[in-house]
Design a protein around this motif. Sequence first.
Motif, PDB file in Angstrom:
ATOM      1  N   MET A  69       0.927  -1.561  -0.207  1.00  0.00           N
ATOM      2  CA  MET A  69      -0.104   0.040  -0.157  1.00  0.00           C
ATOM      3  C   MET A  69       1.128   1.456  -0.572  1.00  0.00           C
ATOM      4  SD  MET A  69      -3.438  -1.149   0.113  1.00  0.00           S
ATOM      5  CE  MET A  69      -4.016  -2.165   0.993  1.00  0.00           C
ATOM      6  N   TYR A  88      -8.067   8.271  -3.097  1.00  0.00           N
ATOM      7  CA  TYR A  88      -8.012   7.037  -2.946  1.00  0.00           C
ATOM      8  C   TYR A  88      -7.928   6.104  -4.553  1.00  0.00           C
ATOM      9  CZ  TYR A  88      -8.900   1.751  -4.225  1.00  0.00           C
ATOM     10  OH  TYR A  88      -9.535   0.710  -4.284  1.00  0.00           O
ATOM     11  N   HIS A  90      -5.513   3.206  -7.094  1.00  0.00           N
ATOM     12  CA  HIS A  90      -4.678   2.012  -7.394  1.00  0.00           C
ATOM     13  C   HIS A  90      -3.864   2.199  -8.211  1.00  0.00           C
ATOM     14  CE1 HIS A  90      -7.357  -0.444 -10.852  1.00  0.00           C
ATOM     15  NE2 HIS A  90      -8.491   0.617 -10.139  1.00  0.00           N
ATOM     16  N   GLU A 158      -3.573   1.631  -3.488  1.00  0.00           N
ATOM     17  CA  GLU A 158      -3.538   0.438  -3.559  1.00  0.00           C
ATOM     18  C   GLU A 158      -2.968  -0.783  -4.692  1.00  0.00           C
ATOM     19  OE1 GLU A 158      -6.255  -2.941  -3.105  1.00  0.00           O
ATOM     20  OE2 GLU A 158      -7.965  -1.173  -3.355  1.00  0.00           O
ATOM     21  N   GLU A 161      -6.414  -3.774  -5.992  1.00  0.00           N
ATOM     22  CA  GLU A 161      -7.447  -3.737  -6.658  1.00  0.00           C
ATOM     23  C   GLU A 161      -8.301  -4.581  -7.397  1.00  0.00           C
ATOM     24  OE1 GLU A 161     -11.286  -1.774  -8.153  1.00  0.00           O
ATOM     25  OE2 GLU A 161      -9.774  -2.452  -8.833  1.00  0.00           O
ATOM     26  N   SER A 165      -8.922  -6.658  -3.908  1.00  0.00           N
ATOM     27  CA  SER A 165      -8.641  -5.935  -2.368  1.00  0.00           C
ATOM     28  C   SER A 165      -8.790  -6.347  -0.947  1.00  0.00           C
ATOM     29  CB  SER A 165      -8.931  -4.980  -2.387  1.00  0.00           C
ATOM     30  OG  SER A 165      -9.181  -3.784  -3.249  1.00  0.00           O
ATOM     31  N   LEU A 168      -7.145  -5.232   2.114  1.00  0.00           N
ATOM     32  CA  LEU A 168      -7.560  -3.442   1.775  1.00  0.00           C
ATOM     33  C   LEU A 168      -7.942  -2.805   3.489  1.00  0.00           C
ATOM     34  CD1 LEU A 168      -7.223  -0.646   0.990  1.00  0.00           C
ATOM     35  CD2 LEU A 168      -9.298  -0.945  -0.513  1.00  0.00           C
ATOM     36  N   ILE A 410     -13.788  -0.312  -1.391  1.00  0.00           N
ATOM     37  CA  ILE A 410     -13.472   0.563  -0.882  1.00  0.00           C
ATOM     38  C   ILE A 410     -14.765   2.068  -0.389  1.00  0.00           C
ATOM     39  CG2 ILE A 410     -12.604   2.371  -2.697  1.00  0.00           C
ATOM     40  CD1 ILE A 410     -10.784   1.163   0.884  1.00  0.00           C
TER      41      ILE A 410
END
Length: 464
Positions: A69, A88, A90, A158, A161, A165, A168, A410
Amino acid sequence: MATIDKVLAAIDADLDASLARLFELVRIPSVSTDPAHDADCRRAAQWVVDQLAGLGFEASARDTGGQPMVVAHGGAARGPGVPHVLFYGHYDVQPADPLDLWETPPFEPRLVETATGRQIVGRGASDDKGQFMTFVEACRAWISATGNLPIAVTVLIEGEEESGSRSLGPFLEAHKDELRADLALVCDTGMWNRETPAITTMLRGLLLEEVIVTAASRDLHSGMFGGPARNPIRVLARIIADLHDETGRIQVPDFYDGVSELDEDVRRQWQELGFDAGGFLADVGLSIPAGEAGRSVLEQIWSRPTCDVNGIIGGYTGEGTKTVIPSRASAKISFRLVGDQDPLRIRESFRGFVRDRIPADCSVEFIGHGASPALTVDMSRPEFARCAEALAAEFGRPAVMMGCGGSIPIVGDFKRTLGMESVLIGFGLDDDRVHSPNEKYELSSYHHGTRAWARVIGALAGSV
């Protein structure tokens, strides 16, 4: 010159260098689902860390049980009256297969001239590297033009995804005090069309199930056993056929518990959007809507639940023929959920539906691959109006408040674990071919997206 004009001018002047940075990232084959690319995922994470650190963020790649992450903190010092956002995105991407359908190598990005303008082509160009880089580049422009960001920013990028995830949820729980902010900004969404921005306000939930039916103890010769031996492919095919009735309604018991009819005001707003259902299907070589009878295409995509078979495996699938009755057959099935549908209750009901149709001399196994409920964003907060105004200022037309047929779990995690609402703003288009060969991102999406995020940052700060 107003502050925001200086920031926008910096974005325009830096566009070529900005594209070069994006191309560097797209060249990294950060396919999270394939262990062969674990080192590439780490390399992509470190690339993002280096970019953010170069902008003055305190940035690091945090180890997890899976891919790293990226967490970074920067911008204005936190304190009373200073907005704090969590952004956020990915860095991981889908596999590029099938490679033979790519016009050029998937991890060698290029600019292509088309009738609608220039396009950035490459795996991850839209999903999600080009999307999250619009925000990073907007931050770069603010820092370049003014010396700092006018708001406090935490960045979470991240690397799993595209593969569920897995890390996460535990990561959010373990670091919730560090990651909690006033508002989350999520970029993994799209525009209404090339000229019209959008804020996504509704997300469907998701339930992923794998069903494995086993009959004989081994594969059988179809000449010697054909007839008396049970064929698990036939068993599975009959179950799949039973999932829908002739009107497209899903037959799993109690499936529609928690599904409400669309509010008439919302229905009217959607009708006024002028959605071209025929063109939507024609773009993918189809012409006849195949979902629930009596429901518009837009309603089917945004506000109705679905059940789809995503893959079937069984028997011989190689070149030529092999006269075999397989021992096993399996199917991967996904449910898109809406309203107050409970994914765990539906899982149990679906599994009961399947078990009821398994013959006595067969067995069935289930593998769950994730479950998340649907989500409706609370639009009453003033930040949403500021974001909408910023988008309208950039595109010269109001932002559409739209639903999304996809799922972004998320957003629910942010609400449940961190107690935050999310604003979902993205600049992808329906024809970006995400998850498909020749994925692209319009250069106009990238350029205007960067400018739009710059305006959003200023609007949230109250400075423009």
